[in-house]
Design a protein around this motif. Structure first.
Motif, PDB file in Angstrom:
ATOM      1  N   TYR A 373       0.841  -1.201   0.000  1.00  0.00           N
ATOM      2  CA  TYR A 373       0.000   0.000   0.000  1.00  0.00           C
ATOM      3  C   TYR A 373       0.879   1.255   0.000  1.00  0.00           C
ATOM      4  CZ  TYR A 373      -3.741   3.115   1.687  1.00  0.00           C
ATOM      5  OH  TYR A 373      -4.650   4.122   1.828  1.00  0.00           O
ATOM      6  N   ALA A 377       1.287   4.458  -2.868  1.00  0.00           N
ATOM      7  CA  ALA A 377       0.995   5.862  -2.561  1.00  0.00           C
ATOM      8  C   ALA A 377       2.190   6.763  -2.839  1.00  0.00           C
ATOM      9  CB  ALA A 377       0.578   5.982  -1.102  1.00  0.00           C
ATOM     10  N   PRO A 386      -3.682   5.793  -7.614  1.00  0.00           N
ATOM     11  CA  PRO A 386      -4.827   6.594  -7.154  1.00  0.00           C
ATOM     12  C   PRO A 386      -5.609   7.250  -8.277  1.00  0.00           C
ATOM     13  CG  PRO A 386      -2.733   7.541  -6.399  1.00  0.00           C
ATOM     14  CD  PRO A 386      -2.433   6.191  -6.950  1.00  0.00           C
ATOM     15  N   ILE A 387      -4.916   7.691  -9.326  1.00  0.00           N
ATOM     16  CA  ILE A 387      -5.641   8.316 -10.451  1.00  0.00           C
ATOM     17  C   ILE A 387      -6.556   7.276 -11.115  1.00  0.00           C
ATOM     18  CG2 ILE A 387      -5.387   9.382 -12.733  1.00  0.00           C
ATOM     19  CD1 ILE A 387      -2.757  10.659 -11.670  1.00  0.00           C
ATOM     20  N   ALA A 389      -7.743   4.569  -9.764  1.00  0.00           N
ATOM     21  CA  ALA A 389      -8.830   4.199  -8.847  1.00  0.00           C
ATOM     22  C   ALA A 389      -9.941   5.241  -8.885  1.00  0.00           C
ATOM     23  CB  ALA A 389      -8.274   4.053  -7.429  1.00  0.00           C
ATOM     24  N   ALA A 390      -9.544   6.521  -8.902  1.00  0.00           N
ATOM     25  CA  ALA A 390     -10.548   7.594  -8.956  1.00  0.00           C
ATOM     26  C   ALA A 390     -11.362   7.500 -10.246  1.00  0.00           C
ATOM     27  CB  ALA A 390      -9.858   8.947  -8.847  1.00  0.00           C
TER      28      ALA A 390
ATOM     29  N   MET B   1      -3.438   5.338   4.993  1.00  0.00           N
ATOM     30  CA  MET B   1      -4.569   6.135   4.526  1.00  0.00           C
ATOM     31  C   MET B   1      -4.169   7.090   3.396  1.00  0.00           C
ATOM     32  SD  MET B   1      -7.350   5.267   6.012  1.00  0.00           S
ATOM     33  CE  MET B   1      -6.759   3.581   5.971  1.00  0.00           C
ATOM     34  N   LEU B   2      -2.850   7.184   3.173  1.00  0.00           N
ATOM     35  CA  LEU B   2      -2.364   8.148   2.188  1.00  0.00           C
ATOM     36  C   LEU B   2      -2.950   7.889   0.797  1.00  0.00           C
ATOM     37  CD1 LEU B   2      -0.494  10.541   1.692  1.00  0.00           C
ATOM     38  CD2 LEU B   2       1.365   8.934   1.267  1.00  0.00           C
ATOM     39  N   LEU B   3      -2.987   6.606   0.418  1.00  0.00           N
ATOM     40  CA  LEU B   3      -3.490   6.266  -0.916  1.00  0.00           C
ATOM     41  C   LEU B   3      -4.958   6.675  -1.067  1.00  0.00           C
ATOM     42  CD1 LEU B   3      -2.717   4.805  -3.589  1.00  0.00           C
ATOM     43  CD2 LEU B   3      -3.678   2.749  -2.612  1.00  0.00           C
ATOM     44  N   LEU B   4      -5.746   6.400  -0.032  1.00  0.00           N
ATOM     45  CA  LEU B   4      -7.170   6.784  -0.085  1.00  0.00           C
ATOM     46  C   LEU B   4      -7.303   8.297  -0.194  1.00  0.00           C
ATOM     47  CD1 LEU B   4      -8.859   4.383   2.493  1.00  0.00           C
ATOM     48  CD2 LEU B   4      -8.898   4.266   0.006  1.00  0.00           C
ATOM     49  N   GLU B   6      -5.184  10.239  -1.646  1.00  0.00           N
ATOM     50  CA  GLU B   6      -4.826  10.599  -3.024  1.00  0.00           C
ATOM     51  C   GLU B   6      -5.986  10.322  -3.982  1.00  0.00           C
ATOM     52  OE1 GLU B   6      -0.064   9.644  -2.383  1.00  0.00           O
ATOM     53  OE2 GLU B   6      -1.282   8.342  -3.635  1.00  0.00           O
ATOM     54  N   VAL B   7      -6.680   9.207  -3.749  1.00  0.00           N
ATOM     55  CA  VAL B   7      -7.856   8.892  -4.582  1.00  0.00           C
ATOM     56  C   VAL B   7      -8.908   9.995  -4.395  1.00  0.00           C
ATOM     57  CG1 VAL B   7      -9.739   7.252  -4.979  1.00  0.00           C
ATOM     58  CG2 VAL B   7      -7.452   6.398  -4.458  1.00  0.00           C
TER      59      VAL B   7
END
Lengths: 464, 174
Positions: A373, A377, A386-387, A389-390, B1-4, B6-7
């Motif tokens: 994880y 990040a 993250p891009i 996933a969004a 939680m950083l990835l969340l 960023e999302v």
């Protein structure tokens, strides 16, 4: 000099073989521009095809020599180019420069930004090639695993069973798939010597070919200008650049995987069977490069099957079954050879299904999740995950994009879970050191999936 | 939680951009704007870094091209263990015939991953035997035949690279 010229010759043969395979599938359009633009994807397709066939030949004791390689590449090119002869018409057709001038004048301003970027990228690519030419092979796995196997193939031409099956060589992970060693050994033979410095150029070339392949896919899809900045930025992404120069197999696997998944996604949205056929070639290549590639390829096939059965492509499930069968045929020779010779890796999938084994190792789960994880990040992969996933979350709300968004979300989640599972069942201790030396590399699979998702999810093709 | 985080940041940026430019935040326009922002980020990153990375390439090249051939070939061993006797491995390479098998002595050398893996790599196509009595050659790494208890089993005198680094044929070797 021989090292450079020989490698250029080998690369030209990979390229020819790739054109043959793609032409036989009917993937290439019959224009000179299309064939020129397809140079990157053809090279990667040639590397994948020739290596897969060479691995199959090696498992039945047919030696991999320079003659075998030349014969295989030329035969693929000749057969592939004769199956469909539409490409001959582009030789007879004269290029129309008048049209070209008109089209250049009508280009929007951002097209010129794209061209300037592409020119800068060309200069960057050449500089990288010159640097790769002299880089010493100093990363541990590069010499101890990948180049070691390649050099064995160079010296013996065969799979030395006594070495692969010997406990004295268990450290070299004899069960790892063989595409990279086969590719390296072909290049070494073409160079006329085991030149562990010049081999880096070939890895660099794989990355540059990938960028061109993405540009080509954007070109035929009508989204070239939209894809251009994302394609070139892959070539300078910190984690990609630093890892491609190590001559490890992680990035080559991720490159093949990204193209394969993107084409599979294209098939899911557009239904063109040629995309599916080429996707199989690339996914089989990824699966024959690293075990993680095999896991990811199986996952995307399974998710694609579910999406096909539940989504709009319901009638195409037979095609997907045929594609999956072709994939299995492509990867099976190596797996059968390993099984016959009694060679297995240190990770036992059987243990991974044993509740008592799993129960005793639950303390490995959280550090693995945390480490993977954390890698996703970090900025090394330019926030691709993250891009993506969004985008996937938003596209779940768009009619007509739901299936493909679900495909990427489910594939990504399952690949992440599979990676955690592998760390969970792996006997390697201590887990912290194991994660520190590998997590930053294995997340390349998720970066590859994310990259394909970012390209494909938000913009439909020009033709719908 | 950083990835969340960023999302969430990507989602918020997409919603805001879509609203500012099109006055509506439908999922389609949000997706399009996340993509637009990603391409802008890609362009900015590319132009901010392309010259510095290229410059780094040329400076790496000038360092690496000065490396002598032997040192370049042994860079992997030096990176793994600075004390590793890379010269010894290359010296043995010139003495073993292709296909000769060998056995590394003593056990501490075999237990050292850098020494063991480098010697088995550098001596390809010669292959490490699982047992000393199955090998054509014994390689004495930081030990002597007498100290390792093999002096009575050798075929002739050991060939010495430097004190405590030598090779010898086994008497019964083929």
């Amino acid at each position: 000099m021989r090292a450079d010229l020989g490698a250029v010759g080998a690369d030209a043969l990979f390229l020819l073989a790739g054109y043959g395979v793609l032409n036989a599938i009917g993937f290439l359009r019959t224009t000179g521009a299309d064939w020129l633009a397809a140079v990157g994807i053809s090279f990667l397709a040639g590397v994948s095809w020739v290596s897969l066939v060479a691995i199959a030949l090696l498992t039945v004791s047919i030696p991999l020599t320079l003659t075998t390689f030349v014969a295989l590449s030329v035969a693929t090119a000749v057969v592939g180019l004769s199956i469909r002869r539409g490409w001959l018409s582009m030789i007879r057709r004269r290029p129309r420069f008048g049209d070209l001038r008109q089209r250049l004048r009508s280009l929007p301003w951002y097209a010129w930004v794209g061209f300037v970027t592409l020119a800068a990228f060309g200069a960057y690519a050449i500089s990288g090639g010159f640097t790769a030419r002299v880089r010493p092979l100093d990363d541990w796995d590069a010499w101890s695993i990948w180049s070691r196997k390649a050099e064995m193939l160079v010296h013996t031409g065969r799979l030395p069973t006594d070495v692969f099956a010997s406990s004295a060589y268990a450290f070299m992970h004899p069960d790892y798939p063989l595409l990279v060693p086969v590719f390296e050994s072909i290049e070494y033979r073409a160079m006329g010597a085991v030149d562990t410095r010049a081999i880096h150029v070939q890895f660099w070339l794989l990355l540059m070919a990938f960028v061109l392949a993405i540009l080509y896919l954007g070109f035929r899809r009508g989204t070239l200008l939209e894809w251009l900045p994302l394609a070139v930025v892959v070539g300078i992404t910190p984690s990609v650049v630093s890892q491609i120069f190590t001559a490890y197999a992680d990035i080559p696997m991720a490159l093949l995987l990204a193209v394969g998944v993107l084409l599979l996604g294209e098939w899911l949205t557009r239904g063109d069977p040629r995309n599916l056929a080429v996707s199989v070639l690339f996914l089989a290549g990824a699966a024959s490069t690293k075990n993680e590639g095999l896991v990811a390829a199986v996952i995307v096939f399974v998710v694609a099957a579910i999406v096909t059965l539940l989504g709009v492509r319901r009638g195409d499930s037979r095609r997907l079954v045929t594609a999956a069968a072709a994939f299995v045929v492509a990867i099976l020779p190596w797996r059968i050879w390993l099984s016959i010779e009694g060679i297995h890796g240190d990770i036992s999938p059987r243990n991974g299904l044993d509740p008592s084994y799993l129960g005793h190792r639950t303390d490995r789960i959280w550090p693995s999740v945390e480490s993977l994880y954390g890698q996703l990040a970090k900025g090394g992969w330019l926030y691709a995950v993250p891009i993506a996933a969004a985008l996937s979350i938003v596209c779940l709300l768009i009619r007509g994009r739901r299936s493909i968004a679900a495909f990427y979300l489910a594939s990504g989640a399952l690949v992440f879970a599979a990676l955690v599972w592998v760390y969970w069942i792996s006997p390697t201790t201590p887990i912290d050191a194991f994660l520190a030396s590998s997590a930053y590399r294995v997340v390349a699979i998720l970066a590859a999936l994310s990259f394909a998702a970012i390209l494909q999810l938000p913009i439909p093709t020009r033709d719908g | 939680m950083l990835l969340l985080g960023e999302v969430a940041a990507a989602l918020v940026a997409g919603v805001l951009a879509a609203f500012v430019w099109t006055r509506k935040s439908t999922p389609t326009s949000v997706a399009r704007w996340i993509f637009v922002l990603a391409t802008v980020f890609a362009y900015l990153f590319f132009w901010a870094h392309v010259w510095s990375i290229t410059d780094g390439f040329w400076s790496d090249r000038s360092t690496w091209e000065r490396l002598p051939h032997g040192q370049g070939a042994a860079a992997g061993a030096i990176a793994a263990n600075a004390d590793l006797r890379v010269g010894f491995a290359d010296w043995i390479r010139r003495r073993l015939k292709a296909g000769d098998s060998f056995y590394l002595v003593p056990a501490t050398a075999r237990a050292d991953p850098a020494v063991y893996q480098w010697f088995t790599y550098r001596l390809i196509p010669s292959v490490e035997s699982k047992r000393p009595d199955g090998a054509d050659w014994l390689i004495f790494y930081d030990t002597s035949p007498a100290r390792s208890g093999f002096s009575g089993q050798l075929d002739g005198a050991p060939q010495q690279y430097e004190p405590n680094y030598s090779i010898a044929r086994l008497r019964h070797a083929s």
